[in-house]
Write a protein that holds these residues in place. Structure first.
Motif, PDB file in Angstrom:
ATOM      1  N   LYS B 119       0.841  -1.183   0.000  1.00  0.00           N
ATOM      2  CA  LYS B 119       0.000   0.000   0.000  1.00  0.00           C
ATOM      3  C   LYS B 119       0.877   1.233   0.000  1.00  0.00           C
ATOM      4  N   HIS B 120       0.901   1.897  -1.136  1.00  0.00           N
ATOM      5  CA  HIS B 120       1.679   3.120  -1.227  1.00  0.00           C
ATOM      6  C   HIS B 120       0.854   4.256  -0.669  1.00  0.00           C
ATOM      7  N   SER B 121       1.478   5.207  -0.037  1.00  0.00           N
ATOM      8  CA  SER B 121       0.732   6.344   0.482  1.00  0.00           C
ATOM      9  C   SER B 121       0.533   7.352  -0.638  1.00  0.00           C
ATOM     10  N   ASN B 122      -0.247   8.402  -0.344  1.00  0.00           N
ATOM     11  CA  ASN B 122      -0.424   9.437  -1.349  1.00  0.00           C
ATOM     12  C   ASN B 122       0.632  10.537  -1.193  1.00  0.00           C
ATOM     13  N   GLU B 123       1.689  10.222  -0.483  1.00  0.00           N
ATOM     14  CA  GLU B 123       2.749  11.212  -0.311  1.00  0.00           C
ATOM     15  C   GLU B 123       3.859  10.940  -1.306  1.00  0.00           C
ATOM     16  N   TYR B 124       4.260  11.970  -1.979  1.00  0.00           N
ATOM     17  CA  TYR B 124       5.379  11.830  -2.906  1.00  0.00           C
ATOM     18  C   TYR B 124       6.422  12.866  -2.537  1.00  0.00           C
ATOM     19  N   ARG B 125       7.561  12.434  -2.080  1.00  0.00           N
ATOM     20  CA  ARG B 125       8.631  13.399  -1.852  1.00  0.00           C
ATOM     21  C   ARG B 125       9.961  12.671  -1.899  1.00  0.00           C
TER      22      ARG B 125
ATOM     23  N   THR C  47      12.976  18.521 -13.912  1.00  0.00           N
ATOM     24  CA  THR C  47      13.060  19.167 -12.598  1.00  0.00           C
ATOM     25  C   THR C  47      12.758  18.239 -11.436  1.00  0.00           C
ATOM     26  N   SER C  48      12.056  17.086 -11.678  1.00  0.00           N
ATOM     27  CA  SER C  48      11.632  16.323 -10.515  1.00  0.00           C
ATOM     28  C   SER C  48      12.729  15.365 -10.061  1.00  0.00           C
ATOM     29  N   PRO C  49      13.036  15.407  -8.757  1.00  0.00           N
ATOM     30  CA  PRO C  49      14.035  14.480  -8.225  1.00  0.00           C
ATOM     31  C   PRO C  49      13.439  13.091  -8.011  1.00  0.00           C
ATOM     32  N   ALA C  50      14.279  12.096  -7.837  1.00  0.00           N
ATOM     33  CA  ALA C  50      13.808  10.733  -7.588  1.00  0.00           C
ATOM     34  C   ALA C  50      12.994  10.705  -6.300  1.00  0.00           C
ATOM     35  N   GLU C  51      11.915   9.948  -6.310  1.00  0.00           N
ATOM     36  CA  GLU C  51      11.039   9.901  -5.140  1.00  0.00           C
ATOM     37  C   GLU C  51      11.560   8.878  -4.141  1.00  0.00           C
ATOM     38  N   GLY C  52      11.188   9.076  -2.860  1.00  0.00           N
ATOM     39  CA  GLY C  52      11.721   8.264  -1.777  1.00  0.00           C
ATOM     40  C   GLY C  52      11.566   6.768  -1.971  1.00  0.00           C
ATOM     41  N   ASP C  53      10.346   6.309  -2.297  1.00  0.00           N
ATOM     42  CA  ASP C  53      10.117   4.875  -2.432  1.00  0.00           C
ATOM     43  C   ASP C  53      10.176   4.419  -3.873  1.00  0.00           C
ATOM     44  N   ILE C  60       5.790   8.673 -13.983  1.00  0.00           N
ATOM     45  CA  ILE C  60       4.588   8.244 -14.717  1.00  0.00           C
ATOM     46  C   ILE C  60       3.384   9.064 -14.271  1.00  0.00           C
ATOM     47  N   MET C  61       3.472   9.620 -13.066  1.00  0.00           N
ATOM     48  CA  MET C  61       2.403  10.465 -12.563  1.00  0.00           C
ATOM     49  C   MET C  61       2.041  11.581 -13.541  1.00  0.00           C
ATOM     50  N   TYR C  62       3.026  12.139 -14.214  1.00  0.00           N
ATOM     51  CA  TYR C  62       2.771  13.299 -15.067  1.00  0.00           C
ATOM     52  C   TYR C  62       1.916  12.986 -16.279  1.00  0.00           C
ATOM     53  N   VAL C  63       1.818  11.731 -16.670  1.00  0.00           N
ATOM     54  CA  VAL C  63       0.917  11.396 -17.765  1.00  0.00           C
ATOM     55  C   VAL C  63      -0.344  10.709 -17.253  1.00  0.00           C
ATOM     56  N   HIS C  64      -0.197   9.888 -16.208  1.00  0.00           N
ATOM     57  CA  HIS C  64      -1.333   9.110 -15.713  1.00  0.00           C
ATOM     58  C   HIS C  64      -2.381  10.008 -15.056  1.00  0.00           C
ATOM     59  N   VAL C  65      -1.961  10.858 -14.163  1.00  0.00           N
ATOM     60  CA  VAL C  65      -2.910  11.664 -13.395  1.00  0.00           C
ATOM     61  C   VAL C  65      -3.648  12.680 -14.274  1.00  0.00           C
ATOM     62  N   ALA C 195      -0.640  19.222  -0.198  1.00  0.00           N
ATOM     63  CA  ALA C 195      -0.080  18.970   1.127  1.00  0.00           C
ATOM     64  C   ALA C 195       0.748  17.684   1.159  1.00  0.00           C
ATOM     65  N   THR C 196       0.378  16.695   0.341  1.00  0.00           N
ATOM     66  CA  THR C 196       1.084  15.425   0.376  1.00  0.00           C
ATOM     67  C   THR C 196       2.099  15.314  -0.755  1.00  0.00           C
ATOM     68  N   LEU C 197       2.186  16.344  -1.561  1.00  0.00           N
ATOM     69  CA  LEU C 197       3.055  16.288  -2.731  1.00  0.00           C
ATOM     70  C   LEU C 197       4.183  17.287  -2.525  1.00  0.00           C
ATOM     71  N   ASP C 198       5.382  16.840  -2.744  1.00  0.00           N
ATOM     72  CA  ASP C 198       6.518  17.753  -2.647  1.00  0.00           C
ATOM     73  C   ASP C 198       6.354  18.861  -3.682  1.00  0.00           C
ATOM     74  N   PRO C 199       6.637  20.134  -3.312  1.00  0.00           N
ATOM     75  CA  PRO C 199       6.446  21.236  -4.268  1.00  0.00           C
ATOM     76  C   PRO C 199       7.199  21.030  -5.581  1.00  0.00           C
ATOM     77  N   ARG C 200       8.267  20.251  -5.525  1.00  0.00           N
ATOM     78  CA  ARG C 200       9.009  20.042  -6.772  1.00  0.00           C
ATOM     79  C   ARG C 200       8.237  19.162  -7.760  1.00  0.00           C
ATOM     80  N   TYR C 201       7.227  18.441  -7.248  1.00  0.00           N
ATOM     81  CA  TYR C 201       6.399  17.642  -8.162  1.00  0.00           C
ATOM     82  C   TYR C 201       5.136  18.389  -8.588  1.00  0.00           C
ATOM     83  N   THR C 202       4.646  19.270  -7.687  1.00  0.00           N
ATOM     84  CA  THR C 202       3.356  19.921  -7.932  1.00  0.00           C
ATOM     85  C   THR C 202       3.354  20.703  -9.236  1.00  0.00           C
ATOM     86  N   MET C 203       4.406  21.514  -9.426  1.00  0.00           N
ATOM     87  CA  MET C 203       4.460  22.402 -10.594  1.00  0.00           C
ATOM     88  C   MET C 203       4.398  21.595 -11.891  1.00  0.00           C
ATOM     89  N   GLY C 204       5.197  20.541 -11.952  1.00  0.00           N
ATOM     90  CA  GLY C 204       5.213  19.720 -13.159  1.00  0.00           C
ATOM     91  C   GLY C 204       3.852  19.101 -13.436  1.00  0.00           C
TER      92      GLY C 204
END
Lengths: 53, 146, 245, 228
Positions: B119-125, C47-53, C60-65, C195-204
């Protein structure tokens, strides 16, 4: 390292699919649009020709 | 049909939607049980199909690549349940990750999983320097079990 | 509701077909929107850095969402214009709803494919019977049914009335499917917010959504133009056959 | 037009539908035996494991109902079309919704009889143990059948008049029935088992909400659909 490499394949696949769908649908629209426009003009001309006679 | 009936009907539909979306319905259904909830059921929770959700207890994963045998412990911070599953786990499966397992809780006190989902969270950072990647899953599990 | 009204409107068109000459959609909108997608994707990837997990899989978020957002937006257009068609019986509303349905179904299929491509490495499965996935698939099937109904109905009036009813009722079903499968089981994460998205991802993500919105607007406008042209041609052919010398 | 007249029209249409279907050779008997045949096929396909069969029983019964229901819905309008009776029916005075209500009532009676047979066959073939709480189980069945009949009758009124009715009705109907199928099967399974996750109540409420929404929506939309 191997997971990173296979992830790259998935990312490439995702972007490729996106572009295939977008450009494919665009291509379909342009072709269909050209045909529809030609049919329309032909019919309109025919009609105006009939009227003027 | 008379306009009054149509407007009245539409109003009822909107009301039903509002009830579905904001009503108390959601609170009555749990997506998965936490270890604490499952253990609280006692013998009622044994042998019936349930879903169990929680965090993979760090350091508890035992993976046998030859026999494709996977054992780990799911915890919600309060109680823990040992889980047994066969087959290769998802790539993102690792210590400290959020998981949902489907299966039955056996009499031996081991949860026999037929399905394992990360289960991935909705947090991306991106990871902060010095931060473990799985830190944020603790908050996720806490939210889900409320 | 008033059969006299619709007879009038169609006989008006028969009298003067050129009065309803469909507008031409500028090809520049296509270039601009495609260009916007290229710019947005390049910006987001660079601009987007590698994500933690997930590492770079997050890209893929940038096309899927955005594809998922455009699906919902298109189907909302279908719903709105279907209801307005049933209310006011304007032929163009029907054509616009049908155009939006085809575009929406295209984006819907794309969303599903991208979701599977993302799900395989991220969750370990191509598909799970989970809330988002199941409801998105059902949405797709409902609008495939909608398009099939249009394809298998010959009478234009019947086609318009039936597909408006199917479109409106189908869209009504969507929130219910979503709620029901949400209770059923869940794996897909809840929607991300700033709130749950790093600002570096939001803009893209925002840029990509805007770019895809432009693409969607172009697609629907162009499809609508084609539908209007085809309908106008049909009306002229009918008038000619009825002996409109 | 008073309510009493409307109700008479509804009853007349329903009675006509039910009697013609029960009398016709290709009517009730064949549809019901198709339902039982599907059950037997599913039973064979799922293998001899008694435990697995019991777990699949609910889904099997609902699928058999669904497939044979599609035949029944298409027939209810097809018979009308073949005999050319739909046009005169539309010309009769009185509100149009009574036609829909009549068809709905006819199909409901027809399908209730069929479900009774399919469920009885399912209990025998799949070795289902009837729980103490069987009245709620019948309630779930009834709610599911109402949802199925409302949407099935509505879509059949279009699909049966289109060019590809055999394909079109399932294509339109099945995706719409996902919530009904999901709620009915999950609630029935929960009632048959121990309901550890306490989900039956919520699913039953979802079924009620679903039936209500689509009963209203189809009544509003039917007038536009039936117009000649």
């Amino acid at each position: 390292m191997t997971t990173a490499a296979s992830n790259l394949n998935f990312i490439i696949a995702a972007y490729a699919v996106t572009w295939i769908v977008i450009l494919g649908y665009l291509w379909r629209l342009v072709r269909k649009g050209g045909r529809a426009r030609a049919d329309y003009e032909r019919m309109a001309q025919q009609r105006s020709g009939e009227k003027s006679q | 049909m008379k306009r009054g009936w149509i407007i009245g009907g539409a109003a009822v539909i909107v009301a039903v939607f509002a009830w579905l979306l904001f009503g108390g319905l959601q609170k009555n259904v749990v997506f998965f049980l936490t270890p604490k909830e499952l253990l609280a059921k006692g013998t009622d929770g044994v042998g019936v199909p349930v879903r169990l959700g929680g965090q993979v207890k760090p350091g508890s994963v035992k993976w046998n690549a030859q026999t494709l045998d996977l054992r780990f412990i799911v915890t919600d911070g309060a109680r823990e349940v040992p889980v047994h599953s066969t087959g290769a786990p998802p790539q993102m499966f690792r210590d400290g990750m959020g998981v949902v397992v489907e299966g039955r809780f056996g009499t031996a006190g081991v949860f026999e999983a037929t399905g394992l989902m990360v289960k991935h969270s909705n947090e991306y950072r991106p990871p902060k320097p010095g931060e473990e990647a799985h830190e944020k899953y603790k908050t996720l599990i806490q939210q889900s079990s409320q | 509701m008033k059969p006299e009204g619709q007879l009038n409107s169609s006989s008006d068109r028969l009298r003067d077909p050129s009065a309803a000459r469909p507008p031409r959609t500028s090809i520049w909108l296509a270039f601009v929107s495609i260009g916007a997608v290229i710019v947005a994707q390049t910006y987001a990837i660079l601009t987007s850095p590698a994500e933690g997990d997930m590492g770079h899989l997050q890209k893929i978020m940038y096309v899927h969402v955005p594809a998922a957002w455009m699906t919902f937006l298109s189907f909302f257009v279908v719903f709105a214009f279907s209801v307005r068609y049933l209310w006011q019986r304007r032929e163009n509303d029907d054509l616009l709803a049908a155009s939006a349905a085809e575009v929406g179904a295209t984006f819907n299929g794309l969303t599903l494919m991208l979701g599977m491509i993302w799900g395989r490495p991220a969750w370990g499965v191509w598909w799970v019977w989970d809330a988002r996935l199941t409801s998105t698939l059902v949405l797709f099937l409902i609008f495939v049914g909608y398009l099939a109904l249009r394809a298998f109905t010959d009478d234009t009036q019947q086609k318009a009335r039936w597909s408006a009813a199917v479109g409106a009722i189908g869209a009504l079903n969507v929130p219910i499917v979503y709620m029901s499968v949400k209770w059923w089981r869940t794996l897909h994460q809840p929607p991300s917010s700033p709130a749950t998205l790093d600002p570096r991802y939001t803009m893209g993500l925002r840029l990509n959504a805007i770019a895809l919105l432009l693409v969607m607007i172009y697609f629907i406008r162009k499809r609508y133009e084609i539908a209007r042209l085809e309908r106008a041609t049909e009306h002229m052919a009918e008038a000619a056959a009825m002996g409109g010398k | 037009m008073t309510w009493r007249d409307d109700w008479r029209r509804v009853r007349a249409i329903a009675r006509k539908d039910v009697t013609t279907e029960l009398r016709a050779k290709a009517g009730f008997n064949s549809v019901a035996s198709l339902g039982v045949t599907i059950l037997i096929l599913l039973g064979l396909a799922l293998g001899p494991d008694a435990e697995a069969l019991r777990n699949a029983s609910v889904g099997a019964v609902w699928l058999a109902t669904l497939f044979s229901g599609v035949l029944a819905f298409n027939r209810s309008f097809q018979v009308e079309l073949e005999s050319g009776a739909l046009e005169p029916l539309l010309l009769y005075p009185g509100p149009r919704w009574t036609i829909f209500a009549g068809k709905l009532l006819g199909n409901l009676i027809f399908l209730t009889l069929m479900v009774a047979i399919v469920v009885a066959a399912g209990i025998v073939l799949f070795g289902v143990q009837i729980p103490a709480d069987w009245p709620s189980l019948i309630g779930v069945l009834a709610l599911g059948v109402v949802g199925l009949v409302v949407l099935g009758t509505f879509y059949a009124s279009m699909a049966s008049r289109s060019r590809a009715r055999e394909v079109l009705l399932p294509l339109l109907l099945f995706p719409m029935l996902v919530p009904v199928l999901l709620a009915a099967t999950t609630a029935s399974k929960a009632l048959l088992g121990a309901d550890v996750m306490h989900e039956a109540g919520a699913w039953i409420r979802l079924l009620v909400a679903y039936d209500l929404v689509f009963l209203i929506a189809t009544f509003i939309a039917f007038e536009h659909v039936i117009e000649a």
